[in-house]
Design an enzyme around this catalytic site. Sequence first.
Site, PDB file in Angstrom:
ATOM      1  N   ASP A  45       0.866  -1.141  -0.097  1.00  0.00           N
ATOM      2  CA  ASP A  45      -0.082  -0.088  -0.069  1.00  0.00           C
ATOM      3  C   ASP A  45       0.682   1.467  -0.077  1.00  0.00           C
ATOM      4  O   ASP A  45       0.357   2.333  -0.032  1.00  0.00           O
ATOM      5  CB  ASP A  45      -0.978  -0.092   1.102  1.00  0.00           C
ATOM      6  N   SER A  46       2.154   1.097  -0.067  1.00  0.00           N
ATOM      7  CA  SER A  46       3.137   2.247  -0.328  1.00  0.00           C
ATOM      8  C   SER A  46       2.760   2.980  -1.682  1.00  0.00           C
ATOM      9  O   SER A  46       3.327   4.017  -1.691  1.00  0.00           O
ATOM     10  CB  SER A  46       4.502   1.654  -0.305  1.00  0.00           C
ATOM     11  N   ASP A  84      -0.789  -6.360   0.056  1.00  0.00           N
ATOM     12  CA  ASP A  84      -1.316  -5.922   1.259  1.00  0.00           C
ATOM     13  C   ASP A  84      -2.670  -5.664   1.150  1.00  0.00           C
ATOM     14  O   ASP A  84      -3.554  -5.224   0.330  1.00  0.00           O
ATOM     15  CB  ASP A  84      -0.794  -4.107   1.235  1.00  0.00           C
ATOM     16  N   LYS A 112      -0.865  -9.842   3.046  1.00  0.00           N
ATOM     17  CA  LYS A 112      -0.173  -9.082   4.189  1.00  0.00           C
ATOM     18  C   LYS A 112      -0.976  -8.160   5.028  1.00  0.00           C
ATOM     19  O   LYS A 112      -1.603  -7.390   4.471  1.00  0.00           O
ATOM     20  CB  LYS A 112       1.236  -8.471   3.738  1.00  0.00           C
ATOM     21  N   GLU A 114      -1.120  -5.923   8.580  1.00  0.00           N
ATOM     22  CA  GLU A 114      -0.340  -5.231   9.804  1.00  0.00           C
ATOM     23  C   GLU A 114      -1.269  -5.446  11.001  1.00  0.00           C
ATOM     24  O   GLU A 114      -2.252  -5.116  11.069  1.00  0.00           O
ATOM     25  CB  GLU A 114      -0.314  -3.686   9.238  1.00  0.00           C
ATOM     26  N   GLU A 181       9.579  -4.221  10.390  1.00  0.00           N
ATOM     27  CA  GLU A 181       9.903  -2.986   9.810  1.00  0.00           C
ATOM     28  C   GLU A 181      10.146  -2.044  10.861  1.00  0.00           C
ATOM     29  O   GLU A 181       9.660  -1.872  12.018  1.00  0.00           O
ATOM     30  CB  GLU A 181       8.786  -2.199   9.188  1.00  0.00           C
TER      31      GLU A 181
END
Length: 266
Positions: A45-46, A84, A112, A114, A181
Amino acid sequence: MPETTLTSLQQLKLQGEKIAMLTCYDATFADACCAAGVEMLLIGDSLGMVLQGHDSTLPVSVEDMVYHTACVKRGNKGAMIVADLPFMANATLEQTLNNSARLMKAGAHMVKVEGAAWLAESIRLLAERGIPVCAHLGLTPQAVNILGGYKVQGRGDAQARQLRADAVALEQAGVAMLLLECVPSELAAEITQAVKIPVIGIGAGSDTDGQVLVLHDMLGLSLSGRMPKFVKNFMEGQSSIQGALAAYVREVKAVSFPAAEHGFSA
């Protein structure tokens, strides 16, 4: 490039060979990364920041992720595709299942998410339904407003203990991989040794099982003109993007990247 699978990634961990991963958002770069030997492609999602120009990942939608996952799938030549789940896409179990299914149908091999140990129930549900999960610990950009900014996580005994406990709990819940991270290098090494699944690092030192960088960062491209400490510009000394991609894979495999200056201390 031979097809990368969970089995082959586990074998790399057991052999001590580092895993090379990069973010990727389109078919052309997917093809180029595979040609360079990148084993894992992350549709991060960067993209909200490097493609869309936002100041965080929060505005990214599931539709954005599905679109770019499908683009990467078309150019992929053997890498494992990880996508993501964007902000609030896994707010409920139903959303988690539905949105993960959409990403898998678009071409992802793994999703993925978070978060920490509170993800355990949704991870079990996904794993039971054939959807592998990578859990993202440490600095989690979707929680940037709670964290108070983009800060190193896991400093201090209490935070370190919590991160170790979360990693073990997530492995027990069924995650197939961890991503750490901005975690102190020594703590990342401890977590990598404590779990049997592959651990990928970004700003987490050289002792994780593999490394990931944002594609635009490692090519020296930045809208802000600033690069995080953990980034190296692989275009320096290279005459082509393909050369930079190959240099990244080569240095990850040789454990010459990341160097000490790219990591954080406790």
